[in-house]
Design a protein around this motif. Sequence first.
Motif, PDB file in Angstrom:
ATOM      1  N   ALA A  38      37.109 -16.200  16.783  1.00 24.65           N
ATOM      2  CA  ALA A  38      36.181 -16.260  17.905  1.00 24.65           C
ATOM      3  C   ALA A  38      35.151 -17.356  17.681  1.00 24.65           C
ATOM      4  O   ALA A  38      34.509 -17.431  16.648  1.00 24.65           O
ATOM      5  CB  ALA A  38      35.496 -14.909  18.093  1.00 24.65           C
ATOM      6  N   ALA A  39      35.024 -18.223  18.660  1.00 23.03           N
ATOM      7  CA  ALA A  39      34.074 -19.334  18.581  1.00 23.03           C
ATOM      8  C   ALA A  39      32.788 -18.957  19.301  1.00 23.03           C
ATOM      9  O   ALA A  39      32.822 -18.298  20.337  1.00 23.03           O
ATOM     10  CB  ALA A  39      34.687 -20.581  19.201  1.00 23.03           C
ATOM     11  N   GLU A  40      31.671 -19.373  18.768  1.00 19.63           N
ATOM     12  CA  GLU A  40      30.376 -19.093  19.378  1.00 19.63           C
ATOM     13  C   GLU A  40      29.929 -20.320  20.174  1.00 19.63           C
ATOM     14  O   GLU A  40      29.526 -21.332  19.611  1.00 19.63           O
ATOM     15  CB  GLU A  40      29.345 -18.728  18.302  1.00 19.63           C
ATOM     16  CG  GLU A  40      29.680 -17.442  17.572  1.00 19.63           C
ATOM     17  CD  GLU A  40      28.621 -17.055  16.556  1.00 19.63           C
ATOM     18  OE1 GLU A  40      27.627 -17.811  16.416  1.00 19.63           O
ATOM     19  OE2 GLU A  40      28.775 -16.011  15.903  1.00 19.63           O
ATOM     20  N   TYR A  41      30.030 -20.212  21.487  1.00 21.58           N
ATOM     21  CA  TYR A  41      29.680 -21.304  22.384  1.00 21.58           C
ATOM     22  C   TYR A  41      28.506 -20.894  23.265  1.00 21.58           C
ATOM     23  O   TYR A  41      28.203 -19.719  23.433  1.00 21.58           O
ATOM     24  CB  TYR A  41      30.864 -21.675  23.285  1.00 21.58           C
ATOM     25  CG  TYR A  41      32.025 -22.328  22.593  1.00 21.58           C
ATOM     26  CD1 TYR A  41      31.936 -22.794  21.285  1.00 21.58           C
ATOM     27  CD2 TYR A  41      33.244 -22.501  23.263  1.00 21.58           C
ATOM     28  CE1 TYR A  41      33.010 -23.403  20.657  1.00 21.58           C
ATOM     29  CE2 TYR A  41      34.330 -23.106  22.640  1.00 21.58           C
ATOM     30  CZ  TYR A  41      34.213 -23.550  21.340  1.00 21.58           C
ATOM     31  OH  TYR A  41      35.285 -24.143  20.723  1.00 21.58           O
ATOM     32  N   LYS A  42      27.869 -21.905  23.873  1.00 23.01           N
ATOM     33  CA  LYS A  42      26.773 -21.664  24.812  1.00 23.01           C
ATOM     34  C   LYS A  42      27.091 -22.352  26.134  1.00 23.01           C
ATOM     35  O   LYS A  42      27.722 -23.417  26.156  1.00 23.01           O
ATOM     36  CB  LYS A  42      25.458 -22.218  24.257  1.00 23.01           C
ATOM     37  CG  LYS A  42      25.009 -21.583  22.950  1.00 23.01           C
ATOM     38  CD  LYS A  42      23.766 -22.277  22.406  1.00 23.01           C
ATOM     39  CE  LYS A  42      23.372 -21.725  21.042  1.00 23.01           C
ATOM     40  NZ  LYS A  42      22.195 -22.442  20.478  1.00 23.01           N
ATOM     41  N   VAL A  69      36.271 -16.535  22.650  1.00 24.64           N
ATOM     42  CA  VAL A  69      34.980 -17.218  22.686  1.00 24.64           C
ATOM     43  C   VAL A  69      33.873 -16.199  22.917  1.00 24.64           C
ATOM     44  O   VAL A  69      33.985 -15.340  23.791  1.00 24.64           O
ATOM     45  CB  VAL A  69      34.938 -18.282  23.806  1.00 24.64           C
ATOM     46  CG1 VAL A  69      33.521 -18.831  23.982  1.00 24.64           C
ATOM     47  CG2 VAL A  69      35.906 -19.420  23.504  1.00 24.64           C
ATOM     48  N   GLN A  70      32.849 -16.274  22.108  1.00 30.06           N
ATOM     49  CA  GLN A  70      31.634 -15.500  22.333  1.00 30.06           C
ATOM     50  C   GLN A  70      30.647 -16.443  23.015  1.00 30.06           C
ATOM     51  O   GLN A  70      30.105 -17.355  22.406  1.00 30.06           O
ATOM     52  CB  GLN A  70      31.060 -14.995  21.008  1.00 30.06           C
ATOM     53  CG  GLN A  70      29.830 -14.121  21.165  1.00 30.06           C
ATOM     54  CD  GLN A  70      29.325 -13.612  19.821  1.00 30.06           C
ATOM     55  OE1 GLN A  70      30.108 -13.383  18.892  1.00 30.06           O
ATOM     56  NE2 GLN A  70      28.020 -13.461  19.708  1.00 30.06           N
ATOM     57  N   LEU A  71      30.445 -16.230  24.318  1.00 33.60           N
ATOM     58  CA  LEU A  71      29.707 -17.181  25.129  1.00 33.60           C
ATOM     59  C   LEU A  71      28.285 -16.694  25.394  1.00 33.60           C
ATOM     60  O   LEU A  71      28.069 -15.665  26.018  1.00 33.60           O
ATOM     61  CB  LEU A  71      30.434 -17.404  26.460  1.00 33.60           C
ATOM     62  CG  LEU A  71      29.893 -18.514  27.362  1.00 33.60           C
ATOM     63  CD1 LEU A  71      29.966 -19.862  26.668  1.00 33.60           C
ATOM     64  CD2 LEU A  71      30.669 -18.549  28.681  1.00 33.60           C
ATOM     65  N   GLU A  72      27.312 -17.476  24.913  1.00 33.48           N
ATOM     66  CA  GLU A  72      25.907 -17.170  25.164  1.00 33.48           C
ATOM     67  C   GLU A  72      25.448 -17.921  26.406  1.00 33.48           C
ATOM     68  O   GLU A  72      25.652 -19.130  26.525  1.00 33.48           O
ATOM     69  CB  GLU A  72      25.054 -17.600  23.970  1.00 33.48           C
ATOM     70  CG  GLU A  72      23.558 -17.362  24.169  1.00 33.48           C
ATOM     71  CD  GLU A  72      22.713 -17.908  23.036  1.00 33.48           C
ATOM     72  OE1 GLU A  72      21.471 -17.990  23.201  1.00 33.48           O
ATOM     73  OE2 GLU A  72      23.291 -18.275  21.983  1.00 33.48           O
ATOM     74  N   GLY A  91      26.228 -26.532  19.861  1.00 37.34           N
ATOM     75  CA  GLY A  91      26.725 -25.244  20.355  1.00 37.34           C
ATOM     76  C   GLY A  91      26.909 -25.172  21.855  1.00 37.34           C
ATOM     77  O   GLY A  91      27.612 -24.286  22.351  1.00 37.34           O
ATOM     78  N   HIS A 287      40.347 -23.809  21.737  1.00 41.19           N
ATOM     79  CA  HIS A 287      39.547 -22.783  22.406  1.00 41.19           C
ATOM     80  C   HIS A 287      39.287 -23.130  23.867  1.00 41.19           C
ATOM     81  O   HIS A 287      39.310 -22.247  24.743  1.00 41.19           O
ATOM     82  CB  HIS A 287      38.212 -22.591  21.666  1.00 41.19           C
ATOM     83  CG  HIS A 287      38.315 -21.692  20.481  1.00 41.19           C
ATOM     84  ND1 HIS A 287      38.457 -22.170  19.209  1.00 41.19           N
ATOM     85  CD2 HIS A 287      38.310 -20.338  20.382  1.00 41.19           C
ATOM     86  CE1 HIS A 287      38.532 -21.156  18.358  1.00 41.19           C
ATOM     87  NE2 HIS A 287      38.437 -20.031  19.040  1.00 41.19           N
TER      88      HIS A 287
END
Length: 356
Positions: A38-42, A69-72, A91, A287
């Motif tokens: 899981a990638a942490e993206y914004k 993807v963990q999207l903030e 990010g 991703h």
Amino acid sequence: MHTLDLTPGRIGAFARCLLASGMALLAALIMPERAMAAAEYKIVTASDKGTYYAIGKDLAKFVAPDADVQLEVMATSGSAANVKLLRYEPGVKLAVVQADVFQAFVDRAGSGNNEAAAMVRPLRVILPLYNTEIHYIVRADSPLNYIHDIKDAKINGGLVGSGAALITHTLYRMMFSGPMPEAQASFMSNEEALVKLISDKSVDVVVVAAGQPAPLIANMRPEAQKFIKLLKFDPDHPASKTALGTYTPAKMLAASYPNLLSEDFTTISVGAFLVTYDYNLKDTISHMARFGRSLCQNFSRLQADGHPKWREVSLKLPELGNGWTYFGPTARELRACNVVMKKRCSAEERILGLCN
């Protein structure tokens, strides 16, 4: 010496225990790998009370998980700031950007502005979204009724860096053949400007750029009718015609603001785009391609359970203007999605053998 109980009941219990142990082992082997992937993206949007923010939340909820993807979702001052954040902020992989803001950077890059060129040339479009309605709000007792009436008014276009601010000043220049006088312009947040509009009347017009229903306006109580009203756009007025090459007339629906409007009327709007960067790292490309695939697979959920504006979005990728380019990995996924959707057929057609 112990004998092994091979009665059917004991065999079944042993099999169930073995199966449970095997599944637990399999989960232990698989789940950490998925979690690590899981990638942490914004994603940068606009005010947390605006439609762009709601669109970002929908992408984080319905699309990002299936793309690992963990999207903030980040609230920002708006589209102009989003271009800079997407280009330089670590990010930030996605942004919602107004078409006129993107085009303004493209135009300035084309005219030799090196800073604009550095920011916009590596940016890529994932998907055209929808038209953003422009809300021109005045006091209920204001003599102003149309956008072409605002020439001498004190106008708040939103924070510096916001799409609304660019729209406000670009439209003013187009309609009145010159820049807005500095004495008439302010750059406060929508909330602060609305207070000024009603209280000390140091502002005459508040411009809110947000796809309807804009939460800031939709959440107003019925008493709001006593204090504010929305200006109309007359596409046939001479001052309006110069804006129609960049902006588009749109219908403001009473259903979007039942506490404020009694009937539909015409306003003006501008397109919005989901934008990314021209990434070349293998992991990021992977991703982002999954994100495009998940967008296809979960599009019906976005339209059913997301913000109403998703119902105006299509996954088709129309031709873009000069200086605009689609991001290859997501474009391939979305074009493949469109092919699959065209080939999709009903259960009855499958039963009759009419599907290829």
